[in-house]
Design an enzyme around this catalytic site. Structure first.
Site, mmCIF file in Angstrom:
data_model
loop_
_atom_site.group_PDB
_atom_site.id
_atom_site.type_symbol
_atom_site.label_atom_id
_atom_site.label_comp_id
_atom_site.label_asym_id
_atom_site.label_seq_id
_atom_site.Cartn_x
_atom_site.Cartn_y
_atom_site.Cartn_z
ATOM 1 N N GLU A 1 37.160 36.537 33.853
ATOM 2 C CA GLU A 1 37.115 35.069 33.875
ATOM 3 C C GLU A 1 36.598 34.494 32.560
ATOM 4 O OE1 GLU A 1 36.088 36.920 36.470
ATOM 5 O OE2 GLU A 1 37.550 36.358 37.994
ATOM 6 N N HIS B 1 34.181 33.694 49.071
ATOM 7 C CA HIS B 1 35.557 33.202 49.111
ATOM 8 C C HIS B 1 35.627 31.844 49.802
ATOM 9 C CE1 HIS B 1 36.164 37.501 48.343
ATOM 10 N NE2 HIS B 1 37.328 37.187 47.847
ATOM 11 N N PHE C 1 34.631 32.581 41.685
ATOM 12 C CA PHE C 1 34.500 33.431 40.499
ATOM 13 C C PHE C 1 34.386 32.619 39.208
ATOM 14 C CE2 PHE C 1 37.219 36.379 43.291
ATOM 15 C CZ PHE C 1 36.114 36.740 44.024
ATOM 16 N N ILE C 2 34.481 31.292 39.312
ATOM 17 C CA ILE C 2 34.266 30.437 38.143
ATOM 18 C C ILE C 2 32.825 30.602 37.650
ATOM 19 C CG2 ILE C 2 33.451 28.311 39.268
ATOM 20 C CD1 ILE C 2 35.393 26.762 37.446
ATOM 21 N N PHE D 1 39.673 33.010 43.125
ATOM 22 C CA PHE D 1 38.932 32.168 44.056
ATOM 23 C C PHE D 1 37.963 31.383 43.183
ATOM 24 C CE2 PHE D 1 40.632 35.180 46.964
ATOM 25 C CZ PHE D 1 40.748 34.523 48.169
#
Lengths: 325, 407
Positions: free
Chosen positions: A60, A127, A86-87, A83
């Protein structure tokens, strides 16, 4: 014209913008050959080829950083977080690098970071998240979070054309459940403008994303059972906030509930409440109330997730309390 | 295979092979440049660590692999009955990798599994009952319904649960093994990552930190060909994952991940190195993911025939049954008896797990902090003990007639 889903509306926006502007490209994990974990980018690889639909390693930081660099060079990248949870990996590069780039170095980052967000799906702690508040707090980032298929498409097109970084939260619960008929032609929705989802006289609910539908459900129930006329304002954009629309509904109904799926402490409801206090105090007939998720990491079991997240019955309860003032 | 030059990372074509002996093939090189650690394997049968295992221990390896596979098969049945909440993740074809590596640890050692390391967790003492309750989101599951699937741990039994963001457990296990080192404990850590997680920043920072600190940590890269849909050719430009060891200044080894004894051998060598103060090792286990990322994934991105070839030619249980018959003299009856024991264990656990209740809604508020131990319900839930009215159906969203457009 046939209705399409929220998810198809997003895909339509990506296709139209990639057709329109050769600088637009997509990048992310499993977005090409597989079409994305939720199939938002399905078919893009065969249509636009590997140079514009790029499958990446699980990286990412790399994806977001590369989007910034390409943006500096005049490209308009649209990158997917598989998802949105995960940012968090890209938090450093988004907040320290991307958000400050224009201000400190006159470097544009015309990029979109998009991804499936939100709960009510039994996805558990990694999630299901709604991490928008951390980014709303960071000057230099724009944040949108549509509730309808029409807005999903129109905001995506505007986000791609925007000259700054737009974080585009997509609610995964709405992907295939919500449908809409797309307006003809080049359909864009302006960033920074809220939408009146339901007109009412007695109480206003200010919300966004999946809880717009919960608010509408509650409004119907309150009208049928209590004879209350409930207005629902769908913010659509969280940064920058549409103060005019917020203040207009406050001045109209004088009773306000701010509703969001994000956790309570540090959530955007607190910010909205402060703005109302500062600008509309004389118009209020009741304290501004919040219905939000509990301050709990989102659990997986249905009974637990339902308890942590706001439900329609909570909204009904809160509106009744406001109406009783 | 890297040793024979038959398979190169990056081709995207994966051929099942049984001859991977990368570690032994490079044994001499290890002495010359230190980039490989020596692992005696079947070419030098008597030196193998697995040669010291008793016959019962070797049958034990089969039990754990069989339990892993059969337990997942039971979960598939429950998934189809919609009793599993959320996704289901299989390790079909990777059982030898998980079981053989975990078996090389001592009781006091700690491992951190990944989503395809059910076998590692079972070896470390996780029970079928726990796994079943966990997948069914039961109130008495190890995480009390808070986390999914095999995301749970028990430091007493020696495994620490993973989270979904990949690679994060590498720095965590650096900290676990840092503690072993600081306390001068005779303990070793083992962390698993997939081919995909090697692309993350967390993997890089974690293994580098552990290497610099010379921590007693074994890092296993399970190369199963795919990260979700992404083939290794899109994951790394390196010829093979074991090459990454050189950049971190740690010795590496590669082994056939579908040969449970080879997995044991290579892991035991790295564990012994770690235990004797030799620091971090990186192991690449060559295996193959025969199922999708999760049950919903139809594997449309996999070249035709690839999965069938691996199933037919390189199934770890099939291969080990040959070893059991030929080298241990195991009879068909003996093997069938183990299979029957596995099914009995799973049947009993399933019956028990199905009886478990779902979590109590209010228990969602417990345990975010040590102090306070419990959060208060928000004001709009005062006097309620559950969130959703019996007649509230979130599935009905979007059916409201006036949903589109502005008014």
């Amino acid at each position: 014209m046939a209705e399409i889903t929220y998810l198809e509306a997003l895909r339509e926006a990506l296709v139209e913008e990639m057709d329109r502007d050769e600088n637009v490209f997509c990048m992310g994990e499993d977005i090409g050959a597989y079409g994305g974990a939720f199939k938002v980018t399905d078919g893009l690889l065969s249509r636009f080829g590997e140079s514009r639909v790029i499958d990446t390693p699980i990286s990412e930081i790399g994806i977001v950083g590369a989007a910034a660099g390409a943006g500096h060079m005049g490209m308009r990248p649209v990158v997917e977080m598989q998802f949105i949870d995960f940012i968090a990996n890209a938090y450093d590069i988004l907040t320290n690098y991307v958000a400050t780039a224009r201000y400190r170095a006159f470097l544009p980052c015309p990029m979109v970071v998009r991804g499936p967000s939100g709960g009510y799906v039994r996805g558990g702690p990694f999630h299901s998240q709604n991490p928008e508040a951390g980014f709303i707090h960071t000057p230099g980032l724009k944040v949108v979070y549509p509730a309808t298929a029409e807005d999903a498409k129109g905001l995506m097109k505007s986000a791609i054309r925007d000259d700054d970084c737009v974080l585009f939260f997509e609610h995964k619960y709405l992907y295939r459940r919500i449908k809409g008929e797309m307006p003809q032609g080049d359909h864009t929705v302006p960033i920074g403008k809220a939408r009146l989802a339901r007109e009412g006289r007695d109480v206003s609910i200010i919300t966004y994303a999946a809880t717009v539908w919960k608010a509408l459900e509650a409004a119907e129930q309150l009208e049928a059972q209590d004879g209350l006329s409930v207005e629902v304002l769908d913010l659509r954009t969280l940064a920058p906030l549409d103060d005019d629309a917020i203040f207009a509904t406050v001045r109209k109904t004088n009773r306000v509930l701010v509703l969001h799926e994000d956790t309570r402490t540090g959530g955007i409801a607190g910010e909205i409440t402060s703005r109302i206090n500062e600008s509309c105090f004389e118009w209020l007939d009741a304290p501004v109330l919040r219905v939000t998720a509990h301050d709990i990491p989102l659990p997986y079991a249905p009974s637990l997730e339902d308890f942590v997240l706001p439900q329609t019955s909570d909204i009904v309860r809160a509106v009744r309390r406001l109406a009783a003032y | 295979m890297p040793a024979s030059g038959k398979r190169k990372a990056g081709t995207g074509n994966r051929e099942p092979g049984t001859e991977t002996r990368g570690a032994s093939g490079n044994g001499k090189r290890a002495e010359s440049d230190g980039s490989r650690f020596p692992v005696p394997s079947s070419q030098s049968a008597s030196d193998r660590a697995s040669a010291k295992l008793t016959r019962d221990q070797k049958l034990d390896l089969y039990y754990w692999m069989r339990l892993t596979r059969s337990l997942e098969e039971r979960l598939v049945a429950l998934y189809r009955q919609t009793k599993v909440v959320g996704g289901l993740f299989r390790s079909l074809g990777q059982e030898a990798d998980a079981v053989g590596s975990a078996y090389a640890l001592e009781r006091r050692d700690i491992l951190s599994p990944l989503i395809r390391n059910l076998g590692s967790m079972l070896v470390k003492g996780a029970t079928p009952l726990e796994i079943l309750r966990q997948y069914m989101a039961k109130g008495d599951s190890p995480t009390r319904g808070r986390e999914l699937n095999i995301h749970f741990g028990d430091t007493d039994r020696g495994f620490i649960g993973q989270i979904s963001p990949l690679g994060d457990m590498v720095p965590v296990m650096a900290g676990v093994t840092m503690t072993f080192k600081m306390r001068r404990q005779d303990r070793v850590g083992l962390v698993y990552v997939g081919d995909g997680a090697t692309s993350t920043g967390a993997f890089h920072e974690g293994i580098n930190l552990a290497a610099v600190q010379r921590l007693p940590l074994v890092v296993i890269v399970e190369n199963n060909g795919y990260a979700y849909s992404t083939p290794i050719s899109k994951q790394t430009a390196a010829r093979q994952f074991v090459d990454k060891a050189i950049g971190y200044g740690v010795p590496g080894a590669q082994a056939d991940g579908n040969d449970v004894l080879a997995v044991y051998d290579v892991t035991k060598a790295a564990v012994d190195r770690a235990r004797s103060g030799g620091g971090v090792s990186l192991i690449e286990l060559m295996t193959y993911r025969r199922k999708g990322h999760a049950e919903h994934d139809n594997q449309s991105y996999v070249p035709a025939g690839e999965i069938d070839r691996w199933a037919a030619e390189n199934d770890p249980l099939d291969r080990y049954r040959v070893v059991m018959r030929e080298e241990l003299g195991a009879t068909d009856e003996e093997i069938a008896a183990i299979d029957a024991r596995v099914i009995r264990d799973i049947d009993a656990a399933t019956d028990e797990a199905e009886k478990s209740p779902p979590p109590e809604p209010l228990d969602a508020l417990i345990g975010v902090y040590a102090d306070p131990p419990r959060e208060r319900p928000l004001w709009f839930r005062e006097g309620t003990d559950r969130a959703v009215d019996a007649n509230e159906r979130p599935e009905g969203w979007g059916t409201w007639s006036g949903r589109t457009g502005s008014v």
